[in-house]
Design an enzyme around this catalytic site. Structure first.
Site, mmCIF file in Angstrom:
data_model
loop_
_atom_site.group_PDB
_atom_site.id
_atom_site.type_symbol
_atom_site.label_atom_id
_atom_site.label_comp_id
_atom_site.label_asym_id
_atom_site.label_seq_id
_atom_site.Cartn_x
_atom_site.Cartn_y
_atom_site.Cartn_z
ATOM 1 N N ASP A 192 22.497 35.697 13.574
ATOM 2 C CA ASP A 192 21.619 35.948 14.714
ATOM 3 C C ASP A 192 22.453 36.247 15.962
ATOM 4 O OD1 ASP A 192 18.584 35.337 15.683
ATOM 5 O OD2 ASP A 192 20.024 34.744 17.216
ATOM 6 N N CYS A 241 0.153 -4.003 14.315
ATOM 7 C CA CYS A 241 1.140 -2.949 14.563
ATOM 8 C C CYS A 241 0.761 -1.609 13.920
ATOM 9 C CB CYS A 241 2.526 -3.368 14.080
ATOM 10 S SG CYS A 241 2.725 -3.444 12.272
ATOM 11 N N ARG A 290 -1.312 -5.780 2.317
ATOM 12 C CA ARG A 290 -2.260 -5.017 3.121
ATOM 13 C C ARG A 290 -1.654 -4.726 4.496
ATOM 14 N NH1 ARG A 290 -4.034 -10.353 3.260
ATOM 15 N NH2 ARG A 290 -4.433 -11.210 5.350
ATOM 16 N N THR A 332 2.430 -13.993 4.132
ATOM 17 C CA THR A 332 1.153 -13.560 4.712
ATOM 18 C C THR A 332 0.456 -12.490 3.892
ATOM 19 O OG1 THR A 332 2.219 -11.856 6.071
ATOM 20 C CG2 THR A 332 2.004 -14.066 7.023
ATOM 21 N N CYS A 375 4.253 -4.412 7.612
ATOM 22 C CA CYS A 375 4.337 -4.031 9.020
ATOM 23 C C CYS A 375 5.377 -2.943 9.221
ATOM 24 C CB CYS A 375 4.752 -5.227 9.889
ATOM 25 S SG CYS A 375 3.703 -6.693 9.731
#
Length: 508
Positions: free
Chosen positions: A465, A79, A74, A41, A45
């Site tokens: 401390d 999502c 890209r 694709t 994601c």
């Protein structure tokens, strides 16, 4: 069934089998840990993307969105892989790549270019490019480009600025570069992104951004990995809040929000922060929108939003002495800082006095030497914390207490103002600690406290401390230094639990 654990080691994206198992589980805890790119694709994601899980043969994993973009992919518009908590790896690691990522997120490349980034890190441009490409799959320019794209999308969707102004505010050199980048990264145009965002706001019945002569106002959602102990974090800030610089909101005796002023690279700002389900609501006001990305990065560090609570729980709950308090307060966070010089100054003001007395001293210093915001009418957030230059020049007129202590604060302020001491998020922890310890009035506690809060170092134990030691004693821990070795690399968070144990014991 084999338990699916969150990966914690460096370079986890190279373990493709483990990453693919995370993708098939669609577990949101993995978001921000790595990026999944699908070759069929051309889209990348987040691991929890609700789309159909691709075949393993069609998937490539990357450590950052910049690396995926450099590979020709890209961003998924379903999502939104850039709108997730940042990788906790940058908190755990203190190497060059992690320090560079922190500075890039703060907008260093947009302000000073790659030469400025390399200079702050103490490396040559060539060395820096080689290390980042090897470790992160992309060089500094590609990483900064991805950062600009994300900043631009926030301004497109969350402000009414003209798109031409958005381009330059996000750090692009030209409108053409801005348009090309948005198309390449998001597979759409800036105008289409804005139209879609406006339509979504109309459906929700609200518009949460505006711009005017009194600064840009934006309301953002800053995600985190649950669980999140927001009550404890907000109480920490409330106890130390400097009037004018910080303030809190309450409801029925419970702290519901925290606000503070911000001194940013291009101007001033304010932020109001309130916890919600899975995110903090952040209402920003900026005198210069170029500071958006820097403001967001600093607020995320302040709230420790990129922490890995599951990693912390996994290690600390294995200690029988600490396990009960870990169970009692899931998702504890380590408070960060928005400005290194401010944090060092406030830490010195608080040495050997109570938290309340330190707050009073910081408030007096701020009232006399602090800067004013560029817009009137803010009834609670009115003042910027004083600059080191102002403290070095006029601090003796305001500071009270032992002369030796005042001299130390003035000397440190002068070192910060002149650049002899440089406290920023890109520093190597060891180098910064040595630099701080060489200054008068700064001992191991103050130096380590600065590393913990400015750099977000997750493995700092303030073993000297007193309150922390009281917490350890309350849990039956006698030899704290030796006992704490089992808490690595999360000793900072263990210290927060010990502070909680001390408070619980004091109120019992």
């Amino acid at each position: 069934m084999t338990e699916l654990t969150i990966p914690r080691d460096q370079g986890v994206w190279r373990d493709t089998e483990r990453c693919y198992r995370a993708v098939t589980a669609r577990d949101s805890r993995f978001d921000g840990q790595f990026i999944m790119a699908v070759r069929t694709t051309g889209i990348y994601c987040r691991p929890s993307c609700p789309a159909v899980t691709p075949k393993s043969a069609n998937v490539t994993f990357y450590p950052t969105s910049a690396a995926a973009q450099a590979g020709g992919y890209r961003a998924c518009r379903r999502c939104l892989p850039d709108a997730v908590p940042g990788s906790p790896e940058w908190n755990v690691r203190a190497d060059l790549a992690a320090r560079a990522m922190r500075l890039i997120s703060d907008g260093a490349v947009e302000r000073e270019g790659v030469p400025g980034l390399a200079r702050q890190l103490g490396y040559s441009e060539r060395q820096l490019g080689r290390v980042l490409t090897s470790e992160l799959g992309a060089g500094p320019l590609a990483l900064a480009r991805a950062h600009r794209a994300h900043s631009a999308r926030l301004l497109i969707e969350m402000s009414e600025l003209p798109l031409t102004d958005v381009a330059f505010a996000a750090g692009f050199a030209s409108v053409r570069q801005f348009n090309d980048t948005i198309r390449e990264v998001f597979a759409t145009t800036p105008s289409h992104l804005r139209a879609a965002a406006a339509k979504a706001r109309r459906r929700a019945g609200s518009a949460e951004a505006e711009a005017g002569n009194t600064g840009a106002r934006l309301t953002l959602r800053l995600p985190y990995r649950p669980p999140f102990d927001s009550d404890g974090l907000l109480r920490f800030f409330a106890a130390r809040a400097v009037p004018g610089v910080e303030n809190i909101t309450t409801e029925s005796g419970r702290i519901t929000g925290y606000g503070r002023t911000l001194r940013l690279p291009h101007g001033a700002g304010t932020a109001w922060l309130s916890p919600a389900d899975g995110h903090f609501r952040c209402a920003l006001r900026l005198s210069d929108v170029r500071d958006l990305s820097s403001a967001v990065a600093r607020i995320r560090r302040l709230l420790d939003l990129d922490a890995d609570p599951e990693g912390v729980r996994h290690v600390l709950s294995a200690d029988p002495a600490l396990a009960p308090v870990v169970e009692e307060v899931p998702g504890i966070r380590a408070p960060g800082a928005v400005d290194g010089a401010e944090l060092v100054t406030r830490a010195m003001l608080g040495q050997q006095i109570s938290v309340a007395a330190a707050r009073t001293a910081a408030g007096k210093l701020t009232a006399e030497l602090g800067g004013t915001l560029p817009w009137p009418g803010e009834c609670t957030l009115t003042t910027l914390f004083p600059t080191p230059e102002a403290i070095a020049e006029r601090g003796r007129e305001v500071l009270r207490g032992p002369r030796r202590r005042i001299d130390a604060i003035i000397t440190v302020a002068d070192a910060l103002a002149s650049g002899k001491a440089d406290v920023h998020i890109g520093r190597d922890p060891g180098d910064l600690r040595a630099e701080l310890l060489a200054l008068p009035g700064i001992g191991p506690w103050t130096a380590d406290y600065a590393l913990m809060r400015v750099l977000g170092s997750p493995d700092i134990l303030l073993s000297g401390d007193l309150v922390l030691r009281n917490g350890a004693a309350a849990l039956g821990i006698t030899d704290l230094t030796e006992h704490a070795l089992a808490w690595r690399p999360w000793r900072t968070y263990a210290g927060m639990y010990l502070w909680h144990a001390a408070d619980r014991g004091a109120s019992a």
